[in-house]
Design an enzyme around this catalytic site. Structure first.
Site, PDB file in Angstrom:
ATOM      1  N   LYS A 195      37.273  44.427  35.337  1.00 15.22           N
ATOM      2  CA  LYS A 195      38.295  45.114  35.387  1.00 15.22           C
ATOM      3  C   LYS A 195      39.417  44.637  34.236  1.00 15.22           C
ATOM      4  O   LYS A 195      39.697  43.490  34.132  1.00 15.22           O
ATOM      5  CB  LYS A 195      39.114  44.862  36.690  1.00 15.22           C
ATOM      6  CG  LYS A 195      40.660  45.690  36.967  1.00 15.22           C
ATOM      7  CD  LYS A 195      41.109  45.238  38.095  1.00 15.22           C
ATOM      8  CE  LYS A 195      42.436  45.946  38.020  1.00 15.22           C
ATOM      9  NZ  LYS A 195      43.322  45.450  39.348  1.00 15.22           N
ATOM     10  N   LYS A 223      38.934  39.479  35.820  1.00 16.60           N
ATOM     11  CA  LYS A 223      40.243  40.697  35.837  1.00 16.60           C
ATOM     12  C   LYS A 223      41.019  39.929  34.797  1.00 16.60           C
ATOM     13  O   LYS A 223      41.548  38.988  34.734  1.00 16.60           O
ATOM     14  CB  LYS A 223      40.910  40.484  37.198  1.00 16.60           C
ATOM     15  CG  LYS A 223      42.277  41.311  37.204  1.00 16.60           C
ATOM     16  CD  LYS A 223      42.792  41.452  38.518  1.00 16.60           C
ATOM     17  CE  LYS A 223      44.122  42.219  38.372  1.00 16.60           C
ATOM     18  NZ  LYS A 223      44.604  42.138  39.769  1.00 16.60           N
TER      19      LYS A 223
HETATM   20  C1  PBG Z   1      47.044  43.694  42.151  1.00 15.98           C
HETATM   21  C2  PBG Z   1      46.226  44.684  41.501  1.00 15.98           C
HETATM   22  C3  PBG Z   1      46.275  45.149  40.385  1.00 15.98           C
HETATM   23  C4  PBG Z   1      45.336  46.235  40.218  1.00 15.98           C
HETATM   24  C5  PBG Z   1      44.577  46.195  41.284  1.00 15.98           C
HETATM   25  N1  PBG Z   1      45.034  45.248  42.015  1.00 15.98           N
HETATM   26  C6  PBG Z   1      47.472  45.157  39.350  1.00 15.98           C
HETATM   27  C7  PBG Z   1      47.747  44.114  38.699  1.00 15.98           C
HETATM   28  O1  PBG Z   1      46.919  43.008  38.690  1.00 15.98           O
HETATM   29  O2  PBG Z   1      48.850  43.915  38.134  1.00 15.98           O
HETATM   30  C8  PBG Z   1      45.373  47.249  38.976  1.00 15.98           C
HETATM   31  C9  PBG Z   1      44.745  48.579  39.662  1.00 15.98           C
HETATM   32  C10 PBG Z   1      45.029  49.710  38.511  1.00 15.98           C
HETATM   33  O3  PBG Z   1      45.518  49.629  37.431  1.00 15.98           O
HETATM   34  O4  PBG Z   1      44.439  50.640  38.686  1.00 15.98           O
HETATM   35  N2  PBG Z   1      46.694  42.506  42.188  1.00 15.98           N
HETATM   36 ZN    ZN Z   2      48.190  41.132  42.744  1.00 17.20          ZN
END
Ligand code: PBG
Ligand code: ZN
Length: 325
Positions: A246, A193
């Site tokens: 992601k 991520k």
């Molecule tokens: C929270 C989380 C996020 C997303 C999924 N879980 C945001 C972040 O890490 O700030 C992003 C999902 C999206 O942008 O569609 N941990």
């Molecule tokens: Zn988070």
């Protein structure tokens, strides 16, 4: 005389279809939805997506329509109406995600439910981990993530999806689930991520933006790819069942790399920023809707995604069934 004419493959819609190297199927998709205890409302930063009240009949009707078209799984995000310093609402057995999962399992036993596990929505400071003196305390966070995961499993979640990026959380969550005999609950780890600008629309949707600092000390730095392989390797060793990349659209090389290196299902999360960027472009007449959504989905599949997590599911399933072969 030419014998090899590549244009023969493109001569008609029928020929293009039968030689297509990348086929899209309904079972490729997982639909992310936001649920909360407030009233159902459209999310300003994500056109046509809602924050749903968990008792809203329209939500169940909507899911049912998608299931009739072949949708087999959703990813649930809870939106807090009640935050505190620790994020205790996250593991409340009677919290909004837990109640929603119970309802859904009763209403649609065959629908696969994945739940996002993190602290950022539940904590006042909006950090994904315990945050003290300007620092994220990794190992202390693991206990809370395990509590949230267990409460989701107890409610009936099929797949636990930790998105926090703490080290060691897959192992901790697996051990905790197993100790309570949830041997069959899968873990879909947000293994890779990145710290991305593309989460902007989500953070306003989930009201989960960090109030101080940012997420660069735990989410990955965009230039890294060998590090992404290590992250996936560690999650594999810790027992992840599904590994995720992601965002998706700007990280197709990472999806392809993980797909070729690991014999685990690879999920690609096409995030809020990808969705809203494209939706707003469509609304402003810049793109042909059907073509651009198809191009995105087919690119993720071509890169190797086994599971495509996308906010475009309603468009694809209700408007563009001709994507499916
Ligand atoms: C929270 C989380 C996020 C997303 C999924 N879980 C945001 C972040 O890490 O700030 C992003 C999902 C999206 O942008 O569609 N941990
Ligand atoms: Zn988070």
């Amino acid at each position: 005389m030419l014998t090899r004419r590549m244009r023969r493959y493109r001569v008609s819609a029928g020929v293009r279809k039968i030689v297509s190297e990348t086929k899209i199927h309904t079972s490729d998709f997982m639909y992310p939805i936001f649920v909360w205890d407030g009233n159902t409302q459209e999310i300003e930063s994500m056109p046509e997506q809602n924050r749903w009240n968990i008792s809203d009949k329209n939500l169940y009707n909507f899911i049912e329509r998608l299931m009739k078209k072949g949708l087999s799984s959703i990813l649930v995000f809870g939106v807090a109406t009640d935050k505190d310093d620790l994020g205790t609402e996250g593991w409340n057995e009677n919290g909004v995600v837990q109640r929603f999962v119970k309802n859904m399992k009763k209403t649609f036993p065959e629908l696969i439910l994945a739940t996002d596990v993190c602290l950022c929505t539940w904590r006042k400071d909006g950090q994904c981990g315990v945050y003290r003196d300007g620092k994220i305390i990794n190992d202390e966070t693991l206990d809370y993530l395990a509590k949230i995961s267990l409460s989701h499993a107890r409610a009936g979640a099929d797949i636990i999806a930790p998105s926090d990026m703490m080290d060691g959380r897959v192992k901790k969550i697996r051990e905790t689930l197993d100790s309570e005999k949830f041997y069959d609950t899968l873990i879909m780890s947000y293994s890779v991520k990145y710290s991305s600008a593309l989460y902007g629309p989500f953070r306003s949707a989930a009201n989960s933006a960090p109030q101080i600092g940012d997420r660069t000390s735990y989410q990955m730095n965009p230039p890294q790819i060998r590090e992404a392989i290590l992250e996936a390797q560690i999650d594999f060793e810790e027992g992840a069942d599904i590994i995720m990349v992601k965002p998706a659209m700007m990280y197709l090389d990472v999806i392809a790399e993980l797909k070729s290196r690991f014999h685990l299902p690879v999920a690609a999360f096409s995030v809020s920023g990808e969705y809203s960027m494209i939706k707003l472009g469509i609304k402003n007449g810049l793109f042909d809707e059907m073509k651009i959504i198809y191009e995105l989905i087919v690119a993720l599949k071509r890169a190797g995604a086994d599971i495509i997590i996308s906010y475009f599911v309603p468009d694809v399933f209700l408007k563009y069934e001709n994507f499916f072969i």
